[in-house]
Enzyme design. Structure first.
Site, mmCIF file in Angstrom:
data_model
loop_
_atom_site.group_PDB
_atom_site.id
_atom_site.type_symbol
_atom_site.label_atom_id
_atom_site.label_comp_id
_atom_site.label_asym_id
_atom_site.label_seq_id
_atom_site.Cartn_x
_atom_site.Cartn_y
_atom_site.Cartn_z
ATOM 1 N N GLN A 63 0.854 -1.196 0.000
ATOM 2 C CA GLN A 63 0.000 0.000 0.000
ATOM 3 C C GLN A 63 0.885 1.239 0.000
ATOM 4 O OE1 GLN A 63 -2.270 1.176 3.632
ATOM 5 N NE2 GLN A 63 -4.028 1.168 2.272
ATOM 6 N N TYR A 109 -6.354 9.765 4.241
ATOM 7 C CA TYR A 109 -4.949 10.024 3.913
ATOM 8 C C TYR A 109 -4.910 11.074 2.797
ATOM 9 C CZ TYR A 109 -3.144 6.527 7.063
ATOM 10 O OH TYR A 109 -2.799 5.879 8.214
ATOM 11 N N ARG A 127 -8.931 -8.106 10.123
ATOM 12 C CA ARG A 127 -8.838 -8.723 11.446
ATOM 13 C C ARG A 127 -9.037 -10.236 11.413
ATOM 14 N NH1 ARG A 127 -12.845 -4.329 13.847
ATOM 15 N NH2 ARG A 127 -13.651 -4.666 11.733
#
Ligand SMILES: Cc1cc2nc3c(=O)[nH]c(=O)nc-3n(C[C@H](O)[C@H](O)[C@H](O)COP(=O)(O)O)c2cc1C
Ligand code: SF4
Length: 391
Positions: A103, A173, A349
């Site tokens: 990423q 971001y 998760r």
């Protein structure tokens, strides 16, 4: 015996120039395993383990394209000296038969001023509550340099052996700060209408694609909504998805939330306030979080496949592969995603808790993740590195 629809989840797919062995992708979850921005053997082992667990692709999380895009000191930022250590990681992942993604992003206005040693910059001037500083508005020269920083980071990532480059256009971001009307109040060619606000992410995707030169897939993680009034909406997201596809993205990963305002919008489940207080570096932050934690850090109840409705609109809008992300945890939910036209499922998760979940699901040994979700792995990420405290 898997149903025909569930079997689709274990069938190969093409993502741009890359062939994936199945539809399971480990999404980017910051690992906290890169002391001083250098990938450690622990980081290599973390991703090797996920690859060995059966996912088709694992994503190295948040690598800033430049030092001034960091939010933590011990976070990756792309430079020549980390190409070799990253090569060890991609080799280990490939040896397990999986693809490796990275990423690439920039934190923009919420970069940590102490870590970057200067004033953060963003789409427009803004107060950065994270590092208690005021960021400056980026100039035209800053924007052009940023596009080149993304392209250079892409070059180096490919040299390091990555099969897929994920451009971070989500979670508040920098590129998401440009898309959001809340953080982008510019009146030049980079702000105003949605078309202008999405221009920088599109130019970045296009330059990253050019740098990739067909050697790696280029995908974009984007926001379905920012999680507060005045931010990006589902209607906007449909337009953003179209624009990113036109700019050359090979696939999309719809998500949501703004790290600096609604961090747990994307991490639905329990907010572990007292554990978060304990790891704050300064007394002011510690006391602030203790007093206002429940108000400042809002909790959102967990539901399975929580971004399904918004992501489905994106799915039905573009032709490129789209991943369902957010609360993917049962085989039945994955079947529903496949039946609804999603090409991939991205999991965070559930794969931190059980990296071998895809293999066990395929073998009929599991139908559901045992992740709660308590979000204590988020606290661990800032201590010794991300891990599930319950397994
Ligand atoms: C420990 C942790 C770290 C994360 N770090 C990142 C990150 O670096 N970049 C990112 O885009 N999302 C990050 N996320 C969000 C995940 O990518 C994902 O959107 C979120 O966990 C929801 O998916 P899940 O329900 O499958 O966990 C992080 C999540 C966790 C739990
Ligand atoms: S600590 Fe484990 S159970 Fe809790 S959210 Fe993280 S992965 Fe799930």
């Amino acid at each position: 015996m898997l149903s025909q629809v569930a079997a689709r989840a274990f069938s190969p797919i093409r993502l741009g120039p890359v062939q994936l062995r199945n539809r399971f992708v480990k999404t980017a979850t910051f690992e906290g395993m890169s002391p001083h921005g250098v990938p450690s053997p622990k980081l290599v082992e973390h991703h090797r383990g996920i690859a060995a667990g059966g996912a088709a692709m694992t994503t190295v999380a948040y690598c800033s394209v430049a030092r001034h895009g960091l939010t933590f000191e011990h976070q990756l930022w792309m430079r020549r000296e980390i190409v070799e250590p990253l090569r060890k990681l991609t080799d280990a992942v490939h040896a397990e038969g999986a693809a490796a993604a990275i990423q690439l992003g920039h934190a923009g206005y919420f970069a940590d001023k102490d870590v970057i040693g200067g004033r953060p910059m963003g789409a427009s001037r803004a107060l950065n509550l994270y590092g208690l500083s005021v960021c400056r508005e980026m100039t035209e020269a800053d924007i052009q340099r940023m596009i080149e920083d993304f392209a250079n980071a892409a070059w180096l990532a490919i040299e390091a052996g990555f099969d897929c480059l994920e451009v971070h256009v989500g979670h508040g971001y920098l590129l998401s700060q440009f898309v959001s009307p809340f953080t982008n109040r510019r009146r030049d060619g980079w702000g105003g209408t949605l078309e202008k606000r999405v221009r920088l992410p599109c130019e970045v995707v296009s330059r990253v694609r050019e740098a990739a030169g067909g050697r790696a897939a280029v995908i974009a993680k984007m926001n379905l909504d920012d999680g507060f009034a005045g931010g990006v909406t589902h209607d906007d997201a449909v337009q953003v998805a179209r624009a990113l596809e036109a700019a050359g993205a090979d696939g999309l990963v719809p998500s949501g939330g703004f790290v600096s305002r609604t961090p747990f919008y994307m991490l639905r489940g329990t907010v572990p306030v007292s554990e978060m207080v304990a790891i704050q570096p300064g007394a002011v932050r510690r006391i602030g979080l203790k007093l206002f934690g429940r108000i400042v850090v809002k909790e959102y109840p967990f539901t399975e496949n929580f971004f399904f409705d918004g992501a489905k609109r994106v799915r039905d809008t573009v032709k490129i592969p789209v991943a369902l992300l957010g609360g993917v945890k049962t085989l039945a939910g994955i079947e529903r995603a496949m039946a609804s036209g999603f090409d991939l499922v991205s999991m965070g998760r559930a794969l931190i808790a059980e990296p071998d979940l895809p293999r066990r699901m395929e073998a009929g040994l599991a139908t559901e993740s045992r992740c709660v979700p308590c979000n204590l792995c988020v606290v661990e990420m800032e201590k010794e590195g991300v891990r599930c405290v319950r397994m």
